[in-house]
Scaffold this active site. Structure first.
Site, PDB file in Angstrom:
ATOM      1  CG  ASP A 186      -2.193   0.512   0.858  1.00 40.55           C
ATOM      2  OD1 ASP A 186      -2.540   1.609   0.723  1.00 40.55           O
ATOM      3  OD2 ASP A 186      -3.202  -0.199   0.870  1.00 40.55           O
ATOM      4  CG  HIS A 227      -5.729   2.762   1.613  1.00 38.92           C
ATOM      5  ND1 HIS A 227      -5.228   1.653   0.685  1.00 38.92           N
ATOM      6  CD2 HIS A 227      -7.025   3.046   1.295  1.00 38.92           C
ATOM      7  CE1 HIS A 227      -6.531   1.256   0.029  1.00 38.92           C
ATOM      8  NE2 HIS A 227      -7.361   1.960   0.537  1.00 38.92           N
ATOM      9  CB  SER A 403     -10.012  -0.253   0.891  1.00 29.87           C
ATOM     10  OG  SER A 403      -9.441   0.332  -0.431  1.00 29.87           O
TER      11      SER A 403
END
Length: 642
Positions: A186, A227, A403
């Site tokens: 990520d 994230h 996600s």
């Protein structure tokens, strides 16, 4: 001189990309370097170079060459003994044209066989619905645990009690992910976070965006690079420390692989990320992919494909790396079979459901999705988001999209690997099919069906929601499935006109390679198609198995106006015929679904079957039915008591 430069550049650019690719697993894949009709950005060149030394040159010469020509040698590319990654800081990291000077200096060296300057393409996008909501700090003993309804749903935020991952049963059996390493590929991980730092494993971590061993997120005012930290907390958030919530596999270790945060993605960055420390990392979790805009058809390039194939063949000391992928957030406008990462049979594609069992507004559907976990609905319902860690020691209630779904699945698989460290990558997929439960998942458009082998499936949710308790119990006594075979069941290069107002019906009769790579029990099925149309988004493709199971390989994508790229050898994949006998007639139906008349041509069709010759689990199917029945009975009891 100009002509010489031109010739040398052509040789340098194409000498590696045109070299043959060797596969351990001979399977049809999507590779943009072969002209598969993928959408791509305007061509850009990076400051990365792939060098191939001549066969008689010793490996240590790579360092000497790099020093001599003022390059940085980042070492061999993990999936090849011949290729080296060089970088030059005097070359722009993003440029519209190649660096002729540096290509020439490398190519003229007598010990260099070929050189290729790495190109960049559209960056991969993080999958998460409305990611820029505010974060909050909480205090107390795992204060967000009551909000983690996906771990234990008691009806929080309007949810249905019992509609969760059944994590507590796995924990009560003693499985918490101990001894398992999960990598989050990520934008980095806040490994200083007090809820993550004790489970962070630096030996398995790396920053491929900056080429250093510190994958800490790059600071932005809007916390855009939160994230990966959010995904990590879902997997390994520490238990009972009074910070945020608790991870699905709270005693597992997490590795940070920073690879998303750069202007352009490259095949080299993806490949190195997916093949990093394959004997130390067990599970790679990816919550990103090509743009979910409903008009993109894209997937992994050659080096990345080699890395994934190498991972499933050689990773985990031969048991196979496990790649978990978010299916995509394009909603009703997109189809995840147009995403070559999520639709790969080497990855486990995970969709999401809401806490009341319904579909989220961002959920994509496709026949390659294997199972689902949970995320928010996409609507502003307080408490319905995913609670997890956030940047700089903070916590959040607002992680979202597929996600959030993929890391939950990675955590469940970590529990299964603790229960049985000998599971292969295929074992994990079989366990997913066997132990996932329909529960109360429902969608108005896509109804539940039963295939010819007796498995319930849904075009949106796959084989159901992961059930951690069921999975660890079955994993504990699991016997590795039989050897896998590949069968090309049929091929035609005859051109067929796709009618404007009718359906093109193509029947392929197969004996499933009887007498050779005979397959009696299916796993994955690929329909590899080349077709052109005046509007790609109006093309719909359905396929029916000999046991009458229908798979929607491609549905209408109203935003896709393409009239030139089409599909070139694109492998549409389905898992819906899992366990079936493939012998007989397969029926392919291609049509247009739109308001305006369209024209199209099917230029090539190949049917590829993957599966086993022996029954993979006669005893386990009975156990699975009993487990599912028990889960349904318990759910009905809870419903009755509400």
């Amino acid at each position: 001189m100009a002509r010489l430069l031109c010739i040398l550049f052509v040789l340098a650019t194409y000498s590696i990309s045109s070299s043959p690719t060797l596969w351990n697993d001979k399977t049809i894949v999507a590779d943009s370097s072969r002209g598969s009709g993928l959408a791509s950005a305007a061509e850009v060149f990076t400051n990365d170079f792939i060098i191939k030394l001549k066969p008689d040159v010793e490996k240590k010469y790579g360092d000497e060459l790099a020093r001599e020509l003022e390059f940085i040698n980042h070492g061999q590319i993990p999936t090849s003994d011949e290729l080296y990654h060089f970088q030059h800081n005097q070359v722009k990291s993003v440029a519209p044209s190649p660096s002729f000077e540096h290509l020439l200096r490398l190519q003229l060296n007598p010990k260099v066989e070929s050189v290729y300057q790495v190109k960049g393409y559209d960056n991969r996008l993080k999958r998460g619905y409305k990611p820029k909501l505010l974060s909050h700090r909480y205090k107390g003993m795992d204060p967000l645990y009551p909000d983690q309804w996906y771990l234990k749903n008691t009806g929080q935020a309007g949810g249905i009690p019992g509609l969760d991952l059944n994590i507590r049963e796995a924990w009560d059996l003693g499985y918490t992910g101990k001894g398992v390493v999960v990598a989050i590929m990520d934008d980095g991980i806040d490994y200083l976070h007090p809820d993550l730092r004790d489970n962070y494993i630096k030996e398995a971590s790396y920053d491929f965006s900056s080429n250093d061993p510190y994958p800490y997120p790059r600071y932005t005012v809007d916390w855009y690079n939160s994230h990966g930290t959010r995904c990590a907390g879902e997997v390994v958030g520490k238990a009972d420390n009074g910070i945020c919530g608790v991870g699905v596999a709270y005693n597992a270790k997490v590795a940070g692989i920073r690879m998303l945060d750069q202007p352009y993605m490259t095949d080299l960055v993806e490949a190195k990320s997916m093949s990093h420390k394959p004997d130390l990392i067990d599970i790679y979790s990816a919550s990103w992919g090509p743009t979910d805009d409903g008009k993109t058809v894209d997937g992994p390039r050659r080096l990345t494909l080699q890395a994934i194939v190498h991972g499933v063949n050689k990773g985990r000391h031969g048991l196979g790396s496990i790649y978990v992928w978010a299916s995509g957030d394009g909603g009703a406008y997109d189809d995840c079979n147009c995403d070559g990462y999520a639709s790969s049979m080497w990855t486990i594609s995970i969709n999401s459901a809401v806490n009341n069992g319904e579909t989220a507004i961002y959920d994509e559907s496709c026949s390659s999705t294997l199972a689902s976990t949970f995320s928010n609905s996409g609507e502003p319902i307080p408490g319905a988001g995913v609670a997890t860690t956030d940047l700089y020691g903070n916590c959040t209630l607002h992680h979202s999209g597929t996600s959030a779904a993929a890391p939950e699945a990675a955590g469940v698989y970590a529990l299964a690997l603790e229960a049985n460290p000998s599971l292969t990558w295929r074992d994990v997929q079989h366990l997913t099919v066997l132990t996932s439960t329909r529960n109360l998942l429902t969608d108005a458009l896509h109804q539940w069906q039963t295939n010819g082998a007796g498995f319930s499936f849904n075009h949106l949710f796959g084989f159901g929601v992961l059930n951690a308790g069921n999975m660890v119990k079955m994993a504990k006594k699991w016997k590795t499935v039989p050897a896998r075979y590949r069968c090309e069941a049929g091929r035609t290069t005859k051109q067929y006109i796709i009618p404007t107002d009718e359906v093109l019906v193509l029947e392929i009769e197969t004996a499933a390679c009887e007498g050779g790579n005979n397959i009696k029990y299916l796993e994955h099925v690929q329909a590899v198609l080349t077709l052109d149309s005046t509007r790609r988004g109006d093309v719909t493709i359905n396929m029916t198995s000999p046991m009458n199971t229908n798979s929607i390989l491609l549905r209408k994508r109203p935003r896709d106006d393409d009239n030139s790229q089409g599909f070139t050898r694109w492998p549409f994949m389905t898992t819906h015929a899992w366990g079936e006998n493939p012998k007989g007639i397969w029926t392919l139906r291609i049509a247009f679904s739109g308001n305006m008349p369209q024209q199209g041509i099917l230029r090539e069709c190949r049917l590829i079957l993957h599966g086993t010759q022996e029954a993979p689990y006669a005893d386990e199917i009975v156990s699975s039915d009993e487990l599912k029945l028990a889960a349904i009975t318990e759910m009905e009891k809870e419903e009755a008591s509400i």
